[in-house]
Design a protein around this motif. Structure first.
Motif, PDB file in Angstrom:
ATOM      1  N   GLY A  96      14.327   0.808  71.988  1.00 17.57           N
ATOM      2  CA  GLY A  96      14.065   0.223  73.293  1.00 17.57           C
ATOM      3  C   GLY A  96      15.085   0.627  74.330  1.00 17.57           C
ATOM      4  N   GLU A  97      15.197  -0.201  75.366  1.00 14.39           N
ATOM      5  CA  GLU A  97      16.189   0.037  76.401  1.00 14.39           C
ATOM      6  C   GLU A  97      17.583  -0.144  75.813  1.00 14.39           C
ATOM      7  OE1 GLU A  97      14.481  -1.326  80.643  1.00 14.39           O
ATOM      8  OE2 GLU A  97      14.786  -2.949  79.212  1.00 14.39           O
ATOM      9  N   THR A  98      18.545   0.505  76.402  1.00 13.07           N
ATOM     10  CA  THR A  98      19.910   0.302  75.964  1.00 13.07           C
ATOM     11  C   THR A  98      20.330  -1.117  76.291  1.00 13.07           C
ATOM     12  OG1 THR A  98      20.844   1.030  78.070  1.00 13.07           O
ATOM     13  CG2 THR A  98      20.483   2.717  76.375  1.00 13.07           C
ATOM     14  N   LYS A  99      21.356  -1.576  75.609  1.00  7.36           N
ATOM     15  CA  LYS A  99      21.870  -2.919  75.847  1.00  7.36           C
ATOM     16  C   LYS A  99      22.202  -3.120  77.312  1.00  7.36           C
ATOM     17  CE  LYS A  99      25.759  -5.830  74.419  1.00  7.36           C
ATOM     18  NZ  LYS A  99      26.900  -5.954  73.522  1.00  7.36           N
ATOM     19  N   ALA A 100      22.859  -2.146  77.912  1.00 17.25           N
ATOM     20  CA  ALA A 100      23.267  -2.269  79.303  1.00 17.25           C
ATOM     21  C   ALA A 100      22.059  -2.380  80.220  1.00 17.25           C
ATOM     22  CB  ALA A 100      24.112  -1.067  79.694  1.00 17.25           C
ATOM     23  N   ALA A 101      21.040  -1.540  79.995  1.00 17.22           N
ATOM     24  CA  ALA A 101      19.887  -1.525  80.884  1.00 17.22           C
ATOM     25  C   ALA A 101      19.158  -2.859  80.891  1.00 17.22           C
ATOM     26  CB  ALA A 101      18.932  -0.412  80.460  1.00 17.22           C
ATOM     27  N   SER A 102      18.919  -3.430  79.711  1.00 20.21           N
ATOM     28  CA  SER A 102      18.177  -4.679  79.631  1.00 20.21           C
ATOM     29  C   SER A 102      18.967  -5.836  80.218  1.00 20.21           C
ATOM     30  CB  SER A 102      17.801  -4.987  78.178  1.00 20.21           C
ATOM     31  OG  SER A 102      18.958  -5.115  77.381  1.00 20.21           O
ATOM     32  N   GLU A 103      20.262  -5.887  79.952  1.00 15.93           N
ATOM     33  CA  GLU A 103      21.056  -7.010  80.426  1.00 15.93           C
ATOM     34  C   GLU A 103      21.361  -6.912  81.913  1.00 15.93           C
ATOM     35  OE1 GLU A 103      24.241  -6.889  77.655  1.00 15.93           O
ATOM     36  OE2 GLU A 103      23.004  -7.668  76.037  1.00 15.93           O
ATOM     37  N   ILE A 104      21.511  -5.705  82.420  1.00 19.22           N
ATOM     38  CA  ILE A 104      21.712  -5.535  83.856  1.00 19.22           C
ATOM     39  C   ILE A 104      20.439  -5.927  84.601  1.00 19.22           C
ATOM     40  CG2 ILE A 104      21.961  -3.791  85.673  1.00 19.22           C
ATOM     41  CD1 ILE A 104      24.025  -2.424  83.905  1.00 19.22           C
ATOM     42  N   LYS A 105      19.285  -5.596  84.038  1.00 25.44           N
ATOM     43  CA  LYS A 105      18.021  -5.947  84.669  1.00 25.44           C
ATOM     44  C   LYS A 105      17.905  -7.460  84.787  1.00 25.44           C
ATOM     45  CE  LYS A 105      14.408  -3.666  83.447  1.00 25.44           C
ATOM     46  NZ  LYS A 105      13.267  -3.151  82.631  1.00 25.44           N
ATOM     47  N   GLU A 106      18.311  -8.188  83.741  1.00 26.72           N
ATOM     48  CA  GLU A 106      18.284  -9.635  83.795  1.00 26.72           C
ATOM     49  C   GLU A 106      19.251 -10.161  84.841  1.00 26.72           C
ATOM     50  OE1 GLU A 106      19.121 -11.017  79.926  1.00 26.72           O
ATOM     51  OE2 GLU A 106      17.276 -10.295  79.033  1.00 26.72           O
ATOM     52  N   ALA A 107      20.409  -9.528  84.957  1.00 26.68           N
ATOM     53  CA  ALA A 107      21.422 -10.005  85.881  1.00 26.68           C
ATOM     54  C   ALA A 107      20.943  -9.914  87.321  1.00 26.68           C
ATOM     55  CB  ALA A 107      22.709  -9.204  85.703  1.00 26.68           C
ATOM     56  N   GLU A 108      20.099  -8.954  87.607  1.00 20.39           N
ATOM     57  CA  GLU A 108      19.629  -8.761  88.969  1.00 20.39           C
ATOM     58  C   GLU A 108      18.714  -9.897  89.426  1.00 20.39           C
ATOM     59  OE1 GLU A 108      19.731  -3.878  89.006  1.00 20.39           O
ATOM     60  OE2 GLU A 108      17.854  -4.945  88.655  1.00 20.39           O
ATOM     61  N   THR A 109      18.231 -10.700  88.503  1.00 12.84           N
ATOM     62  CA  THR A 109      17.344 -11.795  88.862  1.00 12.84           C
ATOM     63  C   THR A 109      18.006 -13.154  88.668  1.00 12.84           C
ATOM     64  OG1 THR A 109      16.422 -11.909  86.624  1.00 12.84           O
ATOM     65  CG2 THR A 109      15.360 -10.421  88.188  1.00 12.84           C
ATOM     66  N   GLU A 110      19.267 -13.188  88.341  1.00 10.64           N
ATOM     67  CA  GLU A 110      19.974 -14.441  88.101  1.00 10.64           C
ATOM     68  C   GLU A 110      21.150 -14.584  89.060  1.00 10.64           C
ATOM     69  OE1 GLU A 110      19.122 -16.787  86.052  1.00 10.64           O
ATOM     70  OE2 GLU A 110      17.504 -15.753  85.014  1.00 10.64           O
ATOM     71  N   ASP A 111      21.362 -15.787  89.527  1.00 13.01           N
ATOM     72  CA  ASP A 111      22.460 -16.060  90.445  1.00 13.01           C
ATOM     73  C   ASP A 111      23.542 -16.827  89.698  1.00 13.01           C
ATOM     74  OD1 ASP A 111      24.038 -16.320  92.651  1.00 13.01           O
ATOM     75  OD2 ASP A 111      22.921 -18.011  93.513  1.00 13.01           O
ATOM     76  N   LEU A 112      24.213 -16.127  88.770  1.00 15.06           N
ATOM     77  CA  LEU A 112      25.252 -16.741  87.950  1.00 15.06           C
ATOM     78  C   LEU A 112      26.522 -15.911  88.024  1.00 15.06           C
ATOM     79  CD1 LEU A 112      23.139 -17.619  84.772  1.00 15.06           C
ATOM     80  CD2 LEU A 112      23.856 -19.190  86.570  1.00 15.06           C
ATOM     81  N   SER A 113      27.618 -16.506  87.627  1.00 15.40           N
ATOM     82  CA  SER A 113      28.899 -15.802  87.614  1.00 15.40           C
ATOM     83  C   SER A 113      28.839 -14.634  86.641  1.00 15.40           C
ATOM     84  CB  SER A 113      30.017 -16.760  87.210  1.00 15.40           C
ATOM     85  OG  SER A 113      31.228 -16.061  87.031  1.00 15.40           O
ATOM     86  N   GLY A 114      29.238 -13.455  87.114  1.00 14.02           N
ATOM     87  CA  GLY A 114      29.172 -12.258  86.279  1.00 14.02           C
ATOM     88  C   GLY A 114      30.040 -12.315  85.047  1.00 14.02           C
ATOM     89  N   ALA A 115      31.130 -13.076  85.084  1.00 10.03           N
ATOM     90  CA  ALA A 115      32.005 -13.151  83.913  1.00 10.03           C
ATOM     91  C   ALA A 115      31.351 -13.903  82.767  1.00 10.03           C
ATOM     92  CB  ALA A 115      33.329 -13.824  84.273  1.00 10.03           C
ATOM     93  N   VAL A 116      30.404 -14.805  83.103  1.00 10.25           N
ATOM     94  CA  VAL A 116      29.722 -15.587  82.072  1.00 10.25           C
ATOM     95  C   VAL A 116      28.386 -14.945  81.716  1.00 10.25           C
ATOM     96  CG1 VAL A 116      28.730 -17.840  81.510  1.00 10.25           C
ATOM     97  CG2 VAL A 116      30.855 -17.694  82.828  1.00 10.25           C
ATOM     98  N   PHE A 117      27.603 -14.614  82.733  1.00  6.93           N
ATOM     99  CA  PHE A 117      26.311 -13.964  82.517  1.00  6.93           C
ATOM    100  C   PHE A 117      26.198 -12.761  83.442  1.00  6.93           C
ATOM    101  CE2 PHE A 117      21.931 -13.098  83.462  1.00  6.93           C
ATOM    102  CZ  PHE A 117      21.310 -13.187  82.232  1.00  6.93           C
ATOM    103  N   PRO A 118      25.921 -11.573  82.942  1.00  9.01           N
ATOM    104  CA  PRO A 118      25.531 -11.278  81.555  1.00  9.01           C
ATOM    105  C   PRO A 118      26.676 -10.815  80.665  1.00  9.01           C
ATOM    106  CG  PRO A 118      25.139  -9.375  82.910  1.00  9.01           C
ATOM    107  CD  PRO A 118      25.731 -10.411  83.821  1.00  9.01           C
ATOM    108  N   LEU A 119      27.937 -10.875  81.132  1.00 14.22           N
ATOM    109  CA  LEU A 119      29.008 -10.255  80.363  1.00 14.22           C
ATOM    110  C   LEU A 119      29.368 -11.041  79.108  1.00 14.22           C
ATOM    111  CD1 LEU A 119      30.829  -7.844  80.236  1.00 14.22           C
ATOM    112  CD2 LEU A 119      32.501  -9.041  81.659  1.00 14.22           C
ATOM    113  N   ALA A 120      29.745 -12.323  79.265  1.00 14.61           N
ATOM    114  CA  ALA A 120      30.103 -13.117  78.085  1.00 14.61           C
ATOM    115  C   ALA A 120      28.873 -13.424  77.245  1.00 14.61           C
ATOM    116  CB  ALA A 120      30.791 -14.408  78.518  1.00 14.61           C
TER     117      ALA A 120
END
Length: 216
Positions: A96-120
């Motif tokens: 499938g998509e690489t880990k980075a691609a899928s998690e970055i895609k999710e991050a673009e639709t969420e308004d959360l702190s980057g240190a917690v989501f999607p990084l931690a």
């Protein structure tokens, strides 16, 4: 437990945790999450993410099995279920998509702190990592010493993750996005092997594997 076997167990646990946490695959996620963060704050950003991940994984390491048994579930069944989920996770890493691609895609639709989501969560303290720490610290087959060693291995992997995040920009330039994708897929193959082994251990603990190995 003799030292050669202890070393083999520690090596297996290190490989398992390193693969499911996937520090290399986390690098592009870190770069995305810190794109708008001043360079002088990147160290604090990485440290915060790793500490949150350590807290989450530590809680599951200590309380995961207790919660399972509290609701009447056997660890063998959890190992089988966890192995299947890890295997599906590994397939997504490989095909499938690489880990980075899928998690970055999710991050673009969420308004959360980057240190917690999607990084931690879910990049470092991923569902696979949570399953792994519970499976590796079976209270019935491992004592306090072994569980403490697993905790140390987990901390060691998280320290490696922190160091790689500090070097994220340099590593990205060195291996490029293609390199990160290749590493992620190789780790997916290793994780698939670990997942199958987890299923076999679960079957053995529940007595199913012993029956299948009986002479015909």
């Amino acid at each position: 437990m003799s030292w050669p076997f202890a070393f083999q167990d520690l090596l297996r646990e290190f490989i398992t945790l390193f693969v499911v946490i996937d520090p290399v695959g986390t690098i592009p996620v870190f770069l995305f999450a810190t794109a708008a963060v001043p360079q002088r704050l990147h160290r604090s950003f990485a440290l915060r993410a790793v500490l949150v991940s350590a807290l989450v994984l530590g809680l599951f390491l200590v309380l995961g099995q207790i919660i399972l048994e509290g609701i009447g579930l056997r660890l063998g069944a959890f190992q089988i279920a966890g192995g299947i989920i890890l295997f599906l996770f590994a397939l997504s890493m490989i095909f499938g998509e690489t880990k980075a691609a899928s998690e970055i895609k999710e991050a673009e639709t969420e308004d959360l702190s980057g240190a917690v989501f999607p990084l931690a969560i879910p990049s470092i303290a991923s569902p696979g990592a949570i399953l792994a720490v519970v499976i590796l610290t079976d209270n019935h087959s491992t004592g306090i010493v072994e569980q403490t060693m697993t905790a140390v291995v987990l901390l060691f992997v998280l320290v490696i993750t922190f160091l790689l995040l500090l070097l994220a920009s340099k590593i990205q330039k060195l291996i490029g996005q293609t390199g990160v994708s290749v590493v992620s897929r190789v780790m997916g193959l290793i994780l698939a092997t670990v997942a199958v082994d987890s299923v076999l251990q679960g079957l053995e603990q529940m007595g199913v594997l012993a029956l299948s190995n009986a002479p015909i």
